[in-house]
Design an enzyme around this catalytic site. Sequence first.
Site, PDB file in Angstrom:
ATOM      1  N   GLU A  18       0.832  -1.199   0.000  1.00 44.63           N
ATOM      2  CA  GLU A  18       0.000   0.000   0.000  1.00 44.63           C
ATOM      3  C   GLU A  18       0.873   1.258   0.000  1.00 44.63           C
ATOM      4  O   GLU A  18       1.814   1.358   0.787  1.00 44.63           O
ATOM      5  CB  GLU A  18      -0.900  -0.008   1.246  1.00 44.63           C
ATOM      6  CG  GLU A  18      -1.876   1.151   1.275  1.00 44.63           C
ATOM      7  CD  GLU A  18      -2.946   0.948   2.320  1.00 44.63           C
ATOM      8  OE1 GLU A  18      -3.723  -0.020   2.186  1.00 44.63           O
ATOM      9  OE2 GLU A  18      -2.993   1.742   3.266  1.00 44.63           O
ATOM     10  N   THR A  49      -3.807   4.967  -1.231  1.00 42.17           N
ATOM     11  CA  THR A  49      -4.845   5.452  -0.328  1.00 42.17           C
ATOM     12  C   THR A  49      -5.452   6.760  -0.837  1.00 42.17           C
ATOM     13  O   THR A  49      -4.877   7.449  -1.689  1.00 42.17           O
ATOM     14  CB  THR A  49      -4.310   5.665   1.110  1.00 42.17           C
ATOM     15  OG1 THR A  49      -3.347   6.711   1.071  1.00 42.17           O
ATOM     16  CG2 THR A  49      -3.713   4.405   1.678  1.00 42.17           C
ATOM     17  N   ARG A 108     -15.466   3.978   3.582  1.00 42.92           N
ATOM     18  CA  ARG A 108     -16.147   5.178   4.084  1.00 42.92           C
ATOM     19  C   ARG A 108     -15.121   6.294   4.214  1.00 42.92           C
ATOM     20  O   ARG A 108     -15.340   7.404   3.770  1.00 42.92           O
ATOM     21  CB  ARG A 108     -16.776   4.892   5.453  1.00 42.92           C
ATOM     22  CG  ARG A 108     -17.584   6.045   5.975  1.00 42.92           C
ATOM     23  CD  ARG A 108     -17.818   5.949   7.457  1.00 42.92           C
ATOM     24  NE  ARG A 108     -16.617   6.260   8.216  1.00 42.92           N
ATOM     25  CZ  ARG A 108     -16.552   6.250   9.532  1.00 42.92           C
ATOM     26  NH1 ARG A 108     -17.615   5.918  10.238  1.00 42.92           N
ATOM     27  NH2 ARG A 108     -15.421   6.557  10.158  1.00 42.92           N
ATOM     28  N   ASP A 110     -11.580   8.067   6.587  1.00 44.82           N
ATOM     29  CA  ASP A 110     -11.298   8.761   7.850  1.00 44.82           C
ATOM     30  C   ASP A 110     -11.917  10.151   7.791  1.00 44.82           C
ATOM     31  O   ASP A 110     -11.945  10.782   6.730  1.00 44.82           O
ATOM     32  CB  ASP A 110      -9.775   8.931   8.024  1.00 44.82           C
ATOM     33  CG  ASP A 110      -9.074   7.592   8.267  1.00 44.82           C
ATOM     34  OD1 ASP A 110      -9.667   6.727   8.934  1.00 44.82           O
ATOM     35  OD2 ASP A 110      -7.921   7.445   7.808  1.00 44.82           O
ATOM     36  N   TYR A 149     -11.709  -5.477   9.985  1.00 51.00           N
ATOM     37  CA  TYR A 149     -11.023  -5.085  11.221  1.00 51.00           C
ATOM     38  C   TYR A 149     -10.946  -6.258  12.201  1.00 51.00           C
ATOM     39  O   TYR A 149     -11.894  -6.493  12.957  1.00 51.00           O
ATOM     40  CB  TYR A 149     -11.761  -3.889  11.856  1.00 51.00           C
ATOM     41  CG  TYR A 149     -11.816  -2.714  10.901  1.00 51.00           C
ATOM     42  CD1 TYR A 149     -10.820  -1.743  10.922  1.00 51.00           C
ATOM     43  CD2 TYR A 149     -12.818  -2.613   9.933  1.00 51.00           C
ATOM     44  CE1 TYR A 149     -10.827  -0.694  10.005  1.00 51.00           C
ATOM     45  CE2 TYR A 149     -12.837  -1.573   9.015  1.00 51.00           C
ATOM     46  CZ  TYR A 149     -11.841  -0.624   9.068  1.00 51.00           C
ATOM     47  OH  TYR A 149     -11.839   0.405   8.154  1.00 51.00           O
ATOM     48  N   HIS A 153     -13.567  -2.348  14.276  1.00 49.92           N
ATOM     49  CA  HIS A 153     -13.425  -0.926  13.950  1.00 49.92           C
ATOM     50  C   HIS A 153     -13.651  -0.118  15.237  1.00 49.92           C
ATOM     51  O   HIS A 153     -14.549  -0.452  16.020  1.00 49.92           O
ATOM     52  CB  HIS A 153     -14.457  -0.552  12.873  1.00 49.92           C
ATOM     53  CG  HIS A 153     -14.327   0.863  12.421  1.00 49.92           C
ATOM     54  ND1 HIS A 153     -15.090   1.882  12.942  1.00 49.92           N
ATOM     55  CD2 HIS A 153     -13.496   1.429  11.514  1.00 49.92           C
ATOM     56  CE1 HIS A 153     -14.736   3.022  12.355  1.00 49.92           C
ATOM     57  NE2 HIS A 153     -13.778   2.772  11.481  1.00 49.92           N
ATOM     58  N   GLN A 180      -7.218  -4.426   8.461  1.00 46.67           N
ATOM     59  CA  GLN A 180      -6.412  -3.463   9.213  1.00 46.67           C
ATOM     60  C   GLN A 180      -5.203  -4.202   9.777  1.00 46.67           C
ATOM     61  O   GLN A 180      -5.227  -5.432   9.913  1.00 46.67           O
ATOM     62  CB  GLN A 180      -7.290  -2.896  10.345  1.00 46.67           C
ATOM     63  CG  GLN A 180      -6.691  -1.778  11.145  1.00 46.67           C
ATOM     64  CD  GLN A 180      -6.265  -0.611  10.271  1.00 46.67           C
ATOM     65  OE1 GLN A 180      -5.206  -0.680   9.648  1.00 46.67           O
ATOM     66  NE2 GLN A 180      -7.064   0.434  10.207  1.00 46.67           N
TER      67      GLN A 180
HETATM   68  P1  FAD Z   1     -17.556   1.164   7.112  1.00 48.28           P
HETATM   69  O1  FAD Z   1     -17.464  -0.214   6.601  1.00 48.28           O
HETATM   70  O2  FAD Z   1     -18.662   2.026   6.625  1.00 48.28           O
HETATM   71  O3  FAD Z   1     -17.612   1.059   8.706  1.00 48.28           O
HETATM   72  C1  FAD Z   1     -17.434   2.220   9.524  1.00 48.28           C
HETATM   73  C2  FAD Z   1     -18.097   1.980  10.877  1.00 48.28           C
HETATM   74  O4  FAD Z   1     -19.510   2.001  10.719  1.00 48.28           O
HETATM   75  C3  FAD Z   1     -17.773   0.610  11.498  1.00 48.28           C
HETATM   76  O5  FAD Z   1     -17.695   0.780  12.884  1.00 48.28           O
HETATM   77  C4  FAD Z   1     -18.968  -0.242  11.117  1.00 48.28           C
HETATM   78  O6  FAD Z   1     -19.186  -1.320  12.029  1.00 48.28           O
HETATM   79  C5  FAD Z   1     -20.095   0.792  11.187  1.00 48.28           C
HETATM   80  N1  FAD Z   1     -21.221   0.496  10.304  1.00 48.28           N
HETATM   81  C6  FAD Z   1     -21.187   0.081   9.019  1.00 48.28           C
HETATM   82  N2  FAD Z   1     -22.434  -0.052   8.512  1.00 48.28           N
HETATM   83  C7  FAD Z   1     -23.281   0.329   9.508  1.00 48.28           C
HETATM   84  C8  FAD Z   1     -24.688   0.425   9.614  1.00 48.28           C
HETATM   85  N3  FAD Z   1     -25.508   0.120   8.592  1.00 48.28           N
HETATM   86  N4  FAD Z   1     -25.223   0.857  10.803  1.00 48.28           N
HETATM   87  C9  FAD Z   1     -24.423   1.176  11.848  1.00 48.28           C
HETATM   88  N5  FAD Z   1     -23.070   1.097  11.799  1.00 48.28           N
HETATM   89  C10 FAD Z   1     -22.508   0.683  10.653  1.00 48.28           C
HETATM   90  N6  FAD Z   1      -9.125   5.611   5.197  1.00 48.28           N
HETATM   91  C11 FAD Z   1      -9.052   6.621   4.309  1.00 48.28           C
HETATM   92  O7  FAD Z   1      -9.504   7.734   4.621  1.00 48.28           O
HETATM   93  N7  FAD Z   1      -8.462   6.437   3.090  1.00 48.28           N
HETATM   94  C12 FAD Z   1      -7.954   5.251   2.699  1.00 48.28           C
HETATM   95  O8  FAD Z   1      -7.434   5.124   1.596  1.00 48.28           O
HETATM   96  C13 FAD Z   1      -8.039   4.147   3.600  1.00 48.28           C
HETATM   97  N8  FAD Z   1      -7.601   2.914   3.263  1.00 48.28           N
HETATM   98  C14 FAD Z   1      -7.795   1.853   4.117  1.00 48.28           C
HETATM   99  C15 FAD Z   1      -7.419   0.560   3.714  1.00 48.28           C
HETATM  100  C16 FAD Z   1      -7.607  -0.521   4.567  1.00 48.28           C
HETATM  101  C17 FAD Z   1      -7.191  -1.885   4.111  1.00 48.28           C
HETATM  102  C18 FAD Z   1      -8.171  -0.314   5.855  1.00 48.28           C
HETATM  103  C19 FAD Z   1      -8.347  -1.483   6.795  1.00 48.28           C
HETATM  104  C20 FAD Z   1      -8.560   0.958   6.254  1.00 48.28           C
HETATM  105  C21 FAD Z   1      -8.388   2.048   5.399  1.00 48.28           C
HETATM  106  N9  FAD Z   1      -8.798   3.339   5.748  1.00 48.28           N
HETATM  107  C22 FAD Z   1      -8.657   4.388   4.862  1.00 48.28           C
HETATM  108  C23 FAD Z   1      -9.395   3.603   7.056  1.00 48.28           C
HETATM  109  C24 FAD Z   1     -10.937   3.597   7.011  1.00 48.28           C
HETATM  110  O9  FAD Z   1     -11.411   4.549   6.097  1.00 48.28           O
HETATM  111  C25 FAD Z   1     -11.450   3.920   8.396  1.00 48.28           C
HETATM  112  O10 FAD Z   1     -11.208   2.860   9.262  1.00 48.28           O
HETATM  113  C26 FAD Z   1     -12.921   4.357   8.456  1.00 48.28           C
HETATM  114  O11 FAD Z   1     -13.162   4.849   9.755  1.00 48.28           O
HETATM  115  C27 FAD Z   1     -13.917   3.242   8.165  1.00 48.28           C
HETATM  116  O12 FAD Z   1     -13.983   2.927   6.833  1.00 48.28           O
HETATM  117  P2  FAD Z   1     -14.760   1.601   6.350  1.00 48.28           P
HETATM  118  O13 FAD Z   1     -14.750   1.618   4.879  1.00 48.28           O
HETATM  119  O14 FAD Z   1     -14.259   0.417   7.050  1.00 48.28           O
HETATM  120  O15 FAD Z   1     -16.225   1.988   6.879  1.00 48.28           O
END
Ligand code: FAD
Length: 295
Positions: A18, A49, A108, A110, A149, A153, A180
């Site tokens: 990455e 990213t 989603r 950060d 995660y 998360h 993660q």
């Molecule tokens: P989601 O899958 O939407 O989850 C976010 C939170 O919401 C979780 O706690 C989940 O349990 C909860 N949730 C999901 N759906 C629902 C629902 N329907 N109702 C209630 N709660 C719900 N960040 C960046 O900004 N840019 C990047 O390029 C980036 N790359 C990453 C690559 C990897 C491999 C990883 C592991 C993380 C990366 N991140 C990046 C970090 C990530 O964006 C953050 O961890 C962010 O806070 C969550 O993103 P997500 O896509 O996992 O969100």
Amino acid sequence: MTIIEKLQSAARPLISVEFFPPKAEAAQAAFDKEAAALTSLRPDFVSVTCGAGGSDAGPTLEIAKQLLSFGYETVMPHCTCVGSSRSELEARSDALVAQGFKNVMALRGDPPKGERFFKPEPDGFRYAAELVTFLRARHPQLCIGVAGYPEKHPEAYNAAEDIRHLKEKVDAGADFITTQLFLHNHVYFDFVEKCRAADITVPILPGLLPVISLKQIKRMRTFCEFHVPSRLLYDLKNAQDDAEKMERIGLYWAIEQIAELIEGGAPGIHLYLLNRAKTAFYPELFACLSRVRGQ
Ligand code: FAD
């Protein structure tokens, strides 16, 4: 070939790396040097990213194109919902496909710098699952990765709820999961087991950070949840005045993790090298990664 095709057809585990876009123009030359050097690792794919850590989302596609020009065969841009309306995501995903990218990591994202919580745009998406649904409908041919995660998360109420939401992303059309970082392998194996029990059947690539210092661990723990094994912590504390020694301790930890993960059936290793080629070129790690590739 898309990443899921590679995962399904490879006779050996995949290696991926990455990158994050350089934070300022002044850092571009250093980025170029590190990224060009890492081509000799011959990763099966690399990812870029998008706005990670609350930074600007703009340069992701440009950097992804640049990595292609360096000779990386498969480059996967990340795409997040942060600060983006639906029409902006339409334009961004159309551009990504028009430029020939076949894979995308749907997140989603950060919250922007200085903000604690994620706020969706009025007509944007609240969760990554909504972005996956949108991407799958608009660009059915794309291979879509999503984040998982193993230690849950940070915002999730508990691990079971987090896995339920992960399943929503897979049901919406995600092809594979990248995790993660984690420093205890058992959390990955337990996570995979729980995902399989929840009927999540897609490949789960473990994300691995070769630790370089105590300071780095402290910084990473401000935005992701992971436990630090007491043996690793003890050894790093004892070496905290010697940067090179700390790096070697982290390196050997990563090598042990990789060997055990591959032996335990992981479909590959996704490396968080933080744009730092030096880590991958320690002969011990390079040799370990070559063994994974069957060379
Ligand atoms: P989601 O899958 O939407 O989850 C976010 C939170 O919401 C979780 O706690 C989940 O349990 C909860 N949730 C999901 N759906 C629902 C629902 N329907 N109702 C209630 N709660 C719900 N960040 C960046 O900004 N840019 C990047 O390029 C980036 N790359 C990453 C690559 C990897 C491999 C990883 C592991 C993380 C990366 N991140 C990046 C970090 C990530 O964006 C953050 O961890 C962010 O806070 C969550 O993103 P997500 O896509 O996992 O969100």
